[in-house]
Design a protein around this motif. Structure first.
Motif, PDB file in Angstrom:
ATOM      1  N   ARG A 108       0.832  -1.204   0.000  1.00 20.51           N
ATOM      2  CA  ARG A 108       0.000   0.000   0.000  1.00 20.51           C
ATOM      3  C   ARG A 108       0.871   1.260   0.000  1.00 20.51           C
ATOM      4  O   ARG A 108       0.361   2.357  -0.142  1.00 20.51           O
ATOM      5  CB  ARG A 108      -0.931   0.014   1.208  1.00 20.51           C
ATOM      6  N   SER A 109       2.160   1.085   0.188  1.00 22.12           N
ATOM      7  CA  SER A 109       3.078   2.220   0.265  1.00 22.12           C
ATOM      8  C   SER A 109       3.739   2.484  -1.073  1.00 22.12           C
ATOM      9  O   SER A 109       4.289   1.571  -1.690  1.00 22.12           O
ATOM     10  CB  SER A 109       4.162   1.948   1.305  1.00 22.12           C
ATOM     11  N   ASP A 110       3.733   3.756  -1.499  1.00 25.97           N
ATOM     12  CA  ASP A 110       4.360   4.061  -2.784  1.00 25.97           C
ATOM     13  C   ASP A 110       5.876   3.884  -2.729  1.00 25.97           C
ATOM     14  O   ASP A 110       6.522   3.784  -3.770  1.00 25.97           O
ATOM     15  CB  ASP A 110       3.983   5.447  -3.285  1.00 25.97           C
ATOM     16  N   ASN A 111       6.441   3.823  -1.537  1.00 27.88           N
ATOM     17  CA  ASN A 111       7.887   3.588  -1.425  1.00 27.88           C
ATOM     18  C   ASN A 111       8.295   2.213  -1.933  1.00 27.88           C
ATOM     19  O   ASN A 111       9.468   1.985  -2.247  1.00 27.88           O
ATOM     20  CB  ASN A 111       8.340   3.740   0.027  1.00 27.88           C
ATOM     21  N   ALA A 112       7.339   1.298  -2.000  1.00 25.25           N
ATOM     22  CA  ALA A 112       7.639  -0.060  -2.448  1.00 25.25           C
ATOM     23  C   ALA A 112       7.652  -0.187  -3.965  1.00 25.25           C
ATOM     24  O   ALA A 112       8.003  -1.237  -4.489  1.00 25.25           O
ATOM     25  CB  ALA A 112       6.613  -1.029  -1.870  1.00 25.25           C
ATOM     26  N   PHE A 113       7.273   0.882  -4.651  1.00 23.98           N
ATOM     27  CA  PHE A 113       7.147   0.845  -6.108  1.00 23.98           C
ATOM     28  C   PHE A 113       8.284   1.646  -6.750  1.00 23.98           C
ATOM     29  O   PHE A 113       8.530   2.792  -6.372  1.00 23.98           O
ATOM     30  CB  PHE A 113       5.792   1.406  -6.538  1.00 23.98           C
ATOM     31  N   ASN A 114       8.955   1.029  -7.712  1.00 26.66           N
ATOM     32  CA  ASN A 114      10.081   1.730  -8.328  1.00 26.66           C
ATOM     33  C   ASN A 114       9.908   1.994  -9.820  1.00 26.66           C
ATOM     34  O   ASN A 114      10.776   2.593 -10.443  1.00 26.66           O
ATOM     35  CB  ASN A 114      11.384   0.961  -8.081  1.00 26.66           C
ATOM     36  N   TYR A 115       8.804   1.539 -10.402  1.00 30.07           N
ATOM     37  CA  TYR A 115       8.491   1.882 -11.790  1.00 30.07           C
ATOM     38  C   TYR A 115       7.113   2.538 -11.805  1.00 30.07           C
ATOM     39  O   TYR A 115       6.163   1.996 -11.237  1.00 30.07           O
ATOM     40  CB  TYR A 115       8.482   0.640 -12.683  1.00 30.07           C
ATOM     41  N   TRP A 116       7.030   3.693 -12.474  1.00 26.48           N
ATOM     42  CA  TRP A 116       5.788   4.468 -12.481  1.00 26.48           C
ATOM     43  C   TRP A 116       5.409   4.838 -13.909  1.00 26.48           C
ATOM     44  O   TRP A 116       6.274   5.196 -14.719  1.00 26.48           O
ATOM     45  CB  TRP A 116       5.934   5.735 -11.658  1.00 26.48           C
ATOM     46  N   GLY A 117       4.115   4.787 -14.189  1.00 23.50           N
ATOM     47  CA  GLY A 117       3.606   5.271 -15.447  1.00 23.50           C
ATOM     48  C   GLY A 117       3.422   6.779 -15.392  1.00 23.50           C
ATOM     49  O   GLY A 117       3.576   7.403 -14.341  1.00 23.50           O
ATOM     50  N   GLN A 118       3.033   7.358 -16.504  1.00 26.34           N
ATOM     51  CA  GLN A 118       2.959   8.819 -16.606  1.00 26.34           C
ATOM     52  C   GLN A 118       1.644   9.372 -16.073  1.00 26.34           C
ATOM     53  O   GLN A 118       1.541  10.571 -15.893  1.00 26.34           O
ATOM     54  CB  GLN A 118       3.147   9.258 -18.064  1.00 26.34           C
ATOM     55  N   GLY A 119       0.668   8.547 -15.833  1.00 27.84           N
ATOM     56  CA  GLY A 119      -0.605   9.016 -15.313  1.00 27.84           C
ATOM     57  C   GLY A 119      -1.647   9.251 -16.391  1.00 27.84           C
ATOM     58  O   GLY A 119      -1.330   9.642 -17.517  1.00 27.84           O
ATOM     59  N   THR A 120      -2.889   9.017 -16.023  1.00 32.36           N
ATOM     60  CA  THR A 120      -4.012   9.286 -16.907  1.00 32.36           C
ATOM     61  C   THR A 120      -5.097   9.986 -16.096  1.00 32.36           C
ATOM     62  O   THR A 120      -5.375   9.597 -14.958  1.00 32.36           O
ATOM     63  CB  THR A 120      -4.542   7.991 -17.562  1.00 32.36           C
ATOM     64  N   LEU A 121      -5.664  11.039 -16.652  1.00 33.11           N
ATOM     65  CA  LEU A 121      -6.601  11.882 -15.916  1.00 33.11           C
ATOM     66  C   LEU A 121      -8.010  11.318 -15.979  1.00 33.11           C
ATOM     67  O   LEU A 121      -8.534  11.028 -17.058  1.00 33.11           O
ATOM     68  CB  LEU A 121      -6.591  13.302 -16.482  1.00 33.11           C
ATOM     69  N   VAL A 122      -8.609  11.201 -14.810  1.00 33.75           N
ATOM     70  CA  VAL A 122     -10.009  10.817 -14.688  1.00 33.75           C
ATOM     71  C   VAL A 122     -10.764  11.991 -14.089  1.00 33.75           C
ATOM     72  O   VAL A 122     -10.400  12.482 -13.014  1.00 33.75           O
ATOM     73  CB  VAL A 122     -10.171   9.573 -13.798  1.00 33.75           C
ATOM     74  N   THR A 123     -11.789  12.434 -14.781  1.00 33.82           N
ATOM     75  CA  THR A 123     -12.611  13.534 -14.301  1.00 33.82           C
ATOM     76  C   THR A 123     -14.054  13.063 -14.201  1.00 33.82           C
ATOM     77  O   THR A 123     -14.620  12.590 -15.190  1.00 33.82           O
ATOM     78  CB  THR A 123     -12.533  14.746 -15.244  1.00 33.82           C
ATOM     79  N   VAL A 124     -14.619  13.178 -13.007  1.00 31.45           N
ATOM     80  CA  VAL A 124     -15.995  12.751 -12.773  1.00 31.45           C
ATOM     81  C   VAL A 124     -16.832  13.988 -12.488  1.00 31.45           C
ATOM     82  O   VAL A 124     -16.594  14.695 -11.511  1.00 31.45           O
ATOM     83  CB  VAL A 124     -16.079  11.764 -11.604  1.00 31.45           C
ATOM     84  N   SER A 125     -17.794  14.225 -13.341  1.00 32.65           N
ATOM     85  CA  SER A 125     -18.654  15.395 -13.175  1.00 32.65           C
ATOM     86  C   SER A 125     -19.894  15.039 -12.360  1.00 32.65           C
ATOM     87  O   SER A 125     -20.398  13.918 -12.432  1.00 32.65           O
ATOM     88  CB  SER A 125     -19.063  15.945 -14.533  1.00 32.65           C
ATOM     89  N   SER A 126     -20.372  16.011 -11.623  1.00 28.92           N
ATOM     90  CA  SER A 126     -21.550  15.771 -10.767  1.00 28.92           C
ATOM     91  C   SER A 126     -22.840  16.074 -11.507  1.00 28.92           C
ATOM     92  O   SER A 126     -22.840  16.623 -12.586  1.00 28.92           O
ATOM     93  CB  SER A 126     -21.448  16.624  -9.506  1.00 28.92           C
TER      94      SER A 126
END
Length: 122
Positions: free
Chosen positions: A104-122
Motif C-alpha cells: 500500500r506504500s508508494d515507497n515499495a514501487f520503483n516503476y511508475w507510469g505517466q498518469g491518466t486523468l479521470v474527471t468525474v462530473s456531478s
C-alpha cells in the motif's frame, strides 16, 4: 522500461471507466503492481494493489466495492475497473510496479507510469 497508463477521461457521476497499464521493456509477471491517484492540491494516495499472480488484491477503503484491480501477465497489462464513480474520484491515476510483492506504500514501487486523468462530473 516503460509503464503506459491509459483509459482516463470525462465521465458523469455513477458512470464507469476502465484504466489499463501496459508494460514494455521487461515483464512484471513476478512483481506486485498497483494504482495510485493524485487529486488537485492533494498528495498522492493508494488506490489498489495486486500480487504477482493476481491471487491477492487490496483496496483503499474509499474505493472498496466500486473498483476492481486485475492483471493479465500474458499481455503484461494491469487494469482498474472503476464503477459507480464519484466526483471525489477525480484525479490523475498512476500505475506502478513494485520491487517485490504488492504494498500500500508508494515507497515499495520503483516503476511508475505517466498518469491518466479521470474527471468525474456531478
Amino acid at each position: 522500461v516503460q509503464l503506459q497508463a491509459y483509459g482516463g477521461g470525462l465521465v458523469q457521476a455513477g458512470g464507469s471507466l476502465r484504466l489499463s497499464c501496459a508494460a514494455s521493456g521487461r515483464t512484471f509477471s513476478n512483481n506486485g503492481m498497483g494504482w495510485f491517484r493524485q487529486a488537485p492540491g492533494k498528495e498522492r494516495e493508494f488506490v489498489a494493489a495486486i500480487s504477482w499472480n493476481g491471487g491477492s488484491t487490496n483496496y483503499a477503503d474509499s474505493v472498496k466495492g466500486r473498483f476492481t484491480i486485475s492483471r493479465d501477465n500474458a499481455k503484461n497489462t494491469m487494469y482498474l475497473q472503476m464503477n459507480s464513480l464519484k466526483p471525489e474520484d477525480t484525479a490523475v491515476y498512476y500505475c506502478a510496479a513494485a520491487r517485490g510483492s504488492w504494498s500500500r506504500s508508494d515507497n515499495a514501487f520503483n516503476y511508475w507510469g505517466q498518469g491518466t486523468l479521470v474527471t468525474v462530473s456531478s
